[in-house]
Design an enzyme around this catalytic site. Structure first.
Site, PDB file in Angstrom:
ATOM      1  N   CYS A 139      -9.799  -0.083   4.898  1.00 18.89           N
ATOM      2  CA  CYS A 139      -8.418  -0.815   5.881  1.00 18.89           C
ATOM      3  C   CYS A 139      -7.948   0.385   6.286  1.00 18.89           C
ATOM      4  O   CYS A 139      -7.421   0.520   5.886  1.00 18.89           O
ATOM      5  CB  CYS A 139      -7.384  -2.140   5.758  1.00 18.89           C
ATOM      6  SG  CYS A 139      -8.140  -3.361   4.655  1.00 18.89           S
ATOM      7  N   ARG A 144       0.392  -1.405   0.126  1.00 13.86           N
ATOM      8  CA  ARG A 144      -0.004  -0.613   0.294  1.00 13.86           C
ATOM      9  C   ARG A 144       0.954   1.139  -0.162  1.00 13.86           C
ATOM     10  O   ARG A 144       0.691   1.966   0.980  1.00 13.86           O
ATOM     11  CB  ARG A 144      -1.085  -0.075   0.829  1.00 13.86           C
ATOM     12  CG  ARG A 144      -1.891  -1.380   1.113  1.00 13.86           C
ATOM     13  CD  ARG A 144      -3.612  -1.488   0.428  1.00 13.86           C
ATOM     14  NE  ARG A 144      -3.703  -2.466   0.183  1.00 13.86           N
ATOM     15  CZ  ARG A 144      -2.869  -3.346  -1.194  1.00 13.86           C
ATOM     16  NH1 ARG A 144      -2.291  -2.750  -1.488  1.00 13.86           N
ATOM     17  NH2 ARG A 144      -3.668  -4.689  -0.892  1.00 13.86           N
ATOM     18  N   GLU A 184      -2.827   3.313   7.581  1.00 14.51           N
ATOM     19  CA  GLU A 184      -2.356   2.730   5.704  1.00 14.51           C
ATOM     20  C   GLU A 184      -3.205   4.442   5.369  1.00 14.51           C
ATOM     21  O   GLU A 184      -3.187   4.438   4.538  1.00 14.51           O
ATOM     22  CB  GLU A 184      -2.996   1.863   5.615  1.00 14.51           C
ATOM     23  CG  GLU A 184      -3.496   1.666   3.998  1.00 14.51           C
ATOM     24  CD  GLU A 184      -4.276   0.542   3.753  1.00 14.51           C
ATOM     25  OE1 GLU A 184      -4.300  -1.063   4.059  1.00 14.51           O
ATOM     26  OE2 GLU A 184      -4.830   0.419   2.471  1.00 14.51           O
TER      27      GLU A 184
HETATM   28  C1  FAD Z   1     -15.237   0.388   1.709  1.00 14.21           C
HETATM   29  C2  FAD Z   1     -13.551   0.652   1.065  1.00 14.21           C
HETATM   30  C3  FAD Z   1     -12.985  -0.690   0.394  1.00 14.21           C
HETATM   31  C4  FAD Z   1     -11.817  -0.628   0.497  1.00 14.21           C
HETATM   32  N1  FAD Z   1     -11.055  -1.788  -0.046  1.00 14.21           N
HETATM   33  C5  FAD Z   1      -9.467  -1.489  -0.199  1.00 14.21           C
HETATM   34  C6  FAD Z   1      -9.540  -2.681  -0.843  1.00 14.21           C
HETATM   35  O1  FAD Z   1      -9.760  -3.623  -1.013  1.00 14.21           O
HETATM   36  N2  FAD Z   1      -8.411  -2.083  -1.093  1.00 14.21           N
HETATM   37  C7  FAD Z   1      -7.429  -1.166  -1.201  1.00 14.21           C
HETATM   38  O2  FAD Z   1      -5.898  -0.830  -1.549  1.00 14.21           O
HETATM   39  N3  FAD Z   1      -7.732   0.022  -0.553  1.00 14.21           N
HETATM   40  C8  FAD Z   1      -8.979   0.000  -0.291  1.00 14.21           C
HETATM   41  N4  FAD Z   1      -9.538   0.686  -0.234  1.00 14.21           N
HETATM   42  C9  FAD Z   1      -8.942   1.903   0.487  1.00 14.21           C
HETATM   43  C10 FAD Z   1      -9.365   3.274  -0.760  1.00 14.21           C
HETATM   44  O3  FAD Z   1     -10.093   3.417  -1.926  1.00 14.21           O
HETATM   45  C11 FAD Z   1      -7.657   3.156  -1.955  1.00 14.21           C
HETATM   46  O4  FAD Z   1      -6.799   2.819  -1.218  1.00 14.21           O
HETATM   47  C12 FAD Z   1      -8.526   3.621  -3.775  1.00 14.21           C
HETATM   48  O5  FAD Z   1      -7.511   3.977  -4.399  1.00 14.21           O
HETATM   49  C13 FAD Z   1      -8.108   5.198  -3.429  1.00 14.21           C
HETATM   50  O6  FAD Z   1      -8.003   6.353  -4.392  1.00 14.21           O
HETATM   51  P1  FAD Z   1      -8.895   7.845  -3.847  1.00 14.21           P
HETATM   52  O7  FAD Z   1      -8.790   8.001  -5.553  1.00 14.21           O
HETATM   53  O8  FAD Z   1      -9.812   7.360  -3.536  1.00 14.21           O
HETATM   54  O9  FAD Z   1      -7.608   8.192  -3.452  1.00 14.21           O
HETATM   55  P2  FAD Z   1      -7.513   9.246  -2.193  1.00 14.21           P
HETATM   56  O10 FAD Z   1      -7.983   8.619  -1.163  1.00 14.21           O
HETATM   57  O11 FAD Z   1      -7.378  10.994  -2.695  1.00 14.21           O
HETATM   58  O12 FAD Z   1      -5.709   9.515  -1.924  1.00 14.21           O
HETATM   59  C14 FAD Z   1      -4.714   8.707  -1.583  1.00 14.21           C
HETATM   60  C15 FAD Z   1      -3.371   9.455  -1.811  1.00 14.21           C
HETATM   61  O13 FAD Z   1      -3.700   9.252  -3.056  1.00 14.21           O
HETATM   62  C16 FAD Z   1      -3.021  11.015  -2.828  1.00 14.21           C
HETATM   63  N5  FAD Z   1      -3.573  10.808  -4.304  1.00 14.21           N
HETATM   64  C17 FAD Z   1      -4.502  10.613  -5.149  1.00 14.21           C
HETATM   65  N6  FAD Z   1      -4.933  10.943  -6.368  1.00 14.21           N
HETATM   66  C18 FAD Z   1      -3.031  11.783  -6.665  1.00 14.21           C
HETATM   67  C19 FAD Z   1      -2.957  11.697  -8.016  1.00 14.21           C
HETATM   68  N7  FAD Z   1      -3.347  12.217  -9.329  1.00 14.21           N
HETATM   69  N8  FAD Z   1      -1.286  12.003  -7.802  1.00 14.21           N
HETATM   70  C20 FAD Z   1      -0.562  11.806  -6.884  1.00 14.21           C
HETATM   71  N9  FAD Z   1      -0.817  11.502  -5.481  1.00 14.21           N
HETATM   72  C21 FAD Z   1      -2.802  11.377  -5.626  1.00 14.21           C
HETATM   73  C22 FAD Z   1      -3.700  11.812  -1.939  1.00 14.21           C
HETATM   74  O14 FAD Z   1      -2.987  12.624  -1.863  1.00 14.21           O
HETATM   75  C23 FAD Z   1      -3.414  10.689  -1.328  1.00 14.21           C
HETATM   76  O15 FAD Z   1      -2.272  11.055  -0.744  1.00 14.21           O
HETATM   77  C24 FAD Z   1     -10.951   1.323   0.189  1.00 14.21           C
HETATM   78  C25 FAD Z   1     -11.484   2.315   0.411  1.00 14.21           C
HETATM   79  C26 FAD Z   1     -13.392   1.437   1.083  1.00 14.21           C
HETATM   80  C27 FAD Z   1     -13.672   3.926   1.810  1.00 14.21           C
END
Ligand code: FAD
Length: 316
Positions: free
Chosen positions: A239, A182, A310
């Site tokens: 998580c 992660r 995480e």
């Molecule tokens: C119900 C639920 C289930 C989930 N299940 C999983 C799972 O099974 N596995 C898993 O790995 N995660 C899971 N997650 C966590 C999350 O969905 C992932 O980490 C997802 O990939 C984050 O994407 P986001 O666009 O929402 O990023 P954000 O939450 O908006 O950002 C995450 C990080 O990435 C950075 N970031 C985002 N976009 C960019 C960019 N273009 N350039 C540079 N930095 C950037 C942000 O600054 C931040 O530090 C889950 C979350 C929820 C709510």
């Protein structure tokens, strides 16, 4: 406050309705928590994005790029500077070429990870199903090396295009990226000019050739299992803690510590999955953080293991 009237004027002139001031981040996170962002900008084009980044650098204004906020906890006093979202300007996914037994596709950072999963299934391409049910954008997924027990982004990523804080767009090959659980870091930071992490613009992925019907069948099973084992309907960020490198998972440790159902204000450790700290209604970021601390202290006291979040915690 970092943004004075002149800065706000420039942002309005340049972005019009694509900029909002003092925007509650609770509207932009899966947690439904978070104080205001001084400015919240959704650039309408790549040119607007590059202009915003070079202008912010020149004026020394901090900015953060986020995706869908599905892995984000924003503190109660909000975010100083500018929050940038790429879902309007970087929203394309396409097939580039076939190579031997595989296919290279590209997905821009603002594309939803689930859109990419569906694209792969519809085109009969294998390798993406591990990400089914992971909310958020491709940019966030790459940044977090998102994944499940079935695989992670690092398994299929070939290269990324990034925008450094100064200079032109760079293509970074997988060999120059350090992926861990992660997490992503750049192996040779010297090749990326400017300060801080670059913005991820798009990812290139290598997928296998398969059959749409077969992939759909697999998808149904994966999604059913995810919905059964995780409280996907409650506001949260997935998580909360990283799994320790070996031994029991974070969820198992929290469960064994007897913390399932523990609460601080509106923050609760899910009874369905102990590694989910959820918002039961009106939780504040500080309540989530207090519960996080309670978990860390209890697990350390009982098992001598230090759980690390995480979830990305940002803001003041
Ligand atoms: C119900 C639920 C289930 C989930 N299940 C999983 C799972 O099974 N596995 C898993 O790995 N995660 C899971 N997650 C966590 C999350 O969905 C992932 O980490 C997802 O990939 C984050 O994407 P986001 O666009 O929402 O990023 P954000 O939450 O908006 O950002 C995450 C990080 O990435 C950075 N970031 C985002 N976009 C960019 C960019 N273009 N350039 C540079 N930095 C950037 C942000 O600054 C931040 O530090 C889950 C979350 C929820 C709510």
């Amino acid at each position: 406050m970092l943004l004075d009237q002149n800065i706000r004027k420039w942002l309005i002139n340049f972005f019009g309705s694509n900029v909002r001031f003092d925007e509650p981040m609770s509207k932009h996170t899966y947690y439904k928590i978070g104080g205001p962002a001084e400015a919240f900008v959704t650039p309408g084009s790549f040119e607007q994005l590059t202009e915003l980044v070079s202008w912010s650098e020149e004026k020394n204004i901090p900015y953060i790029v986020i995706g869908d906020g599905s892995n984000l906890l924003v503190r109660d006093k909000g975010i100083q500077g500018i929050v940038i979202v790429l879902t309007k300007c970087l929203d394309k996914v396409s097939r580039i070429k076939s190579e031997n037994e595989s296919v290279i596709i590209t997905a821009m950072a603002g594309v939803r990870t689930q859109t990419l999963c569906r694209f792969a299934i519809e085109k009969g391409l294998s390798g993406m199903n591990f990400a089914l049910g992971i909310p958020g954008t491709v940019g966030g997924a790459i940044m977090m090396n998102a994944g499940t027990s079935l695989g992670s982004i690092s398994d299929i990523l070939e290269s990324v295009n990034v925008l450094p804080s100064s200079g032109p767009v760079l293509k970074i090959e997988k060999d120059d990226i350090d992926f861990s659980y992660r997490n992503l870091s750049w192996k040779n930071e010297m090749i990326i000019p400017g300060n801080g992490d670059p913005i991820i613009l798009e990812g290139f992925f290598r997928l296998g050739m398969s059959d749409t019907l077969q992939l759909k069948k697999e998808a149904d099973i994966i999604l059913k299992k995810k919905n059964e084992s995780q409280p996907t309907k409650m506001p949260g960020a997935g998580c909360f803690f990283k799994n320790p490198p070996s031994g029991k998972t974070a969820g198992q440790l929290i469960d064994m510590a007897g913390l399932k159902g523990a609460r601080v204000g509106g923050a609760e450790i899910s009874a369905k999955h102990a590694n989910f700290i959820v918002n039961t209604g009106n939780a504040s970021a500080s309540e989530i953080l207090s519960l996080m601390q309670l978990v860390q202290e209890t697990v350390f006291h009982k098992f001598n293991i230090n759980l690390l979040p995480e979830v990305k915690i940002v803001g003041i």
